[in-house]
Design an enzyme around this catalytic site. Sequence first.
Site, PDB file in Angstrom:
ATOM      1  N   SER A 286      35.324  44.115  35.401  1.00 53.66           N
ATOM      2  CA  SER A 286      36.857  43.593  36.316  1.00 53.66           C
ATOM      3  C   SER A 286      35.921  42.469  36.839  1.00 53.66           C
ATOM      4  O   SER A 286      35.716  41.236  36.773  1.00 53.66           O
ATOM      5  CB  SER A 286      37.018  44.906  36.807  1.00 53.66           C
ATOM      6  OG  SER A 286      38.890  43.860  38.179  1.00 53.66           O
TER       7      SER A 286
ATOM      8  N   HIS B 140      42.489  49.796  32.502  1.00 59.92           N
ATOM      9  CA  HIS B 140      41.282  49.298  33.013  1.00 59.92           C
ATOM     10  C   HIS B 140      40.314  49.902  33.473  1.00 59.92           C
ATOM     11  O   HIS B 140      40.854  51.342  33.107  1.00 59.92           O
ATOM     12  CB  HIS B 140      41.863  48.271  34.437  1.00 59.92           C
ATOM     13  CG  HIS B 140      40.880  47.158  35.236  1.00 59.92           C
ATOM     14  ND1 HIS B 140      40.756  46.152  34.290  1.00 59.92           N
ATOM     15  CD2 HIS B 140      40.268  47.357  36.201  1.00 59.92           C
ATOM     16  CE1 HIS B 140      40.020  45.221  35.332  1.00 59.92           C
ATOM     17  NE2 HIS B 140      39.340  46.123  35.873  1.00 59.92           N
TER      18      HIS B 140
ATOM     19  N   ASP C 165      45.590  47.261  29.821  1.00 63.48           N
ATOM     20  CA  ASP C 165      44.662  47.039  30.937  1.00 63.48           C
ATOM     21  C   ASP C 165      46.327  46.288  32.053  1.00 63.48           C
ATOM     22  O   ASP C 165      46.955  45.147  31.204  1.00 63.48           O
ATOM     23  CB  ASP C 165      43.566  45.747  30.911  1.00 63.48           C
ATOM     24  CG  ASP C 165      42.848  45.354  32.255  1.00 63.48           C
ATOM     25  OD1 ASP C 165      43.687  45.397  33.044  1.00 63.48           O
ATOM     26  OD2 ASP C 165      41.704  45.632  31.946  1.00 63.48           O
TER      27      ASP C 165
END
Length: 411
Positions: free
Chosen positions: A240, A370, A337
């Site tokens: 991330s 994610h 995601d």
Amino acid sequence: MSQGFLVRQVLNAALTANALRPVPGMPASVAAFFAGWLTSELAPQQLGATVVDAAVHVARRGARTPADRVGLALAAASAAGLTANIVASRRAGSEVSAALAEIGVDDPGAGRPLDWRSAARPFQMRRSGVRRVRNLEYAPGGKRFWVDVYHHRDTPPNAPMLLQIHGGGWVVGSKDHQGLPLMVEMAARGWVCAAVNYPLSPRAKWPAHLVAIKRAVGWMRENATRFGGDPGFLTVTGGSAGGHLAAMVALTANDPALQPGFEEVDTAVQACVPFYGAYDFTGESEIKAVRQRIESGLTEMIFGKDATVPDDYLAASPLAKLRADAPPFLVIHGTNDTLIPVAEARVFVERLRAVSANPVAYAELRGAQHAFDIFHSIRSDQVTRGVAAFLEAVRAGTVGAAVRPVSDPAE
């Protein structure tokens, strides 16, 4: 009792549906992430709980009322959805292996049976022989400048090194909670690994985050022999915001503007593995979700109200830092995601491949949310194995260069 069972199964079905097809749109992205991430990676556990719950209910009450029957139907639908999720998770190994094959890397673990014991203990991070040295200071400034080092008690001399950068939107996060499965795996293989903190926004303004990471790179090289590491071979990874920072480290090697007071320190890295990173800070990818992120309050927190747009944003965008001498990359992103769109990774990979003289592998994981790699799961353990194969191939100098175009980035 019937109503309680029904409520549980309604919630169960909603979580399962969101894991398979996340709720779209920026306002729902965070909630969709949390619900989908946990359900996706803990699908075997949730499937077992669903089956047990339904079996106990039938044994005690049967299916006498409409609520009973609706609850059982929802349980069956959830079980089917969770099974589909597990099947998708099992494909992660072949997806990473295929990405590695395109750059001439053989995955020695491809085709091996899954280690169900690891997935059954998702939060067990210990490995025999692996030591963790906590809270070492890589620069003055307190705990945001601390690093943990992972190494095997029998680490050979001149071991390769890996630096892990945590995510958290540049505003939260810690070295203590992310990247641990990969850290422990690589340390068990004889690597010297480090998980690093860095200053966070809104107190810290860009590029303070990246400058701190570069200081950590210098610290790793300076202290490599202390832990048996090779100062000449350092790789970087992160998820991330950490994926963004890892890419920036790899693409801004030895940039004096980003190394104030330590311009002479070598901050080049030999490979980069960004997980679900952010690569566009200006909207040049023309992806709607990226534009929404840029226009959100988060971006202002990172850069501050006095930032110059678009110049300061451009300076933080990996898409604007592509270079022919970029190190080998393995980019990893999930199709589900909801925080950083998979299309952003596709654009980054396509453009980096067009520029870089080194190979750029891209593993797109069907159904992955994610942060899928934070703890052990069917998917994350296979991806960890593939990342290890990539890093060890870079170390051995056996990475090739053959690639193919990625999917249409305009999605």
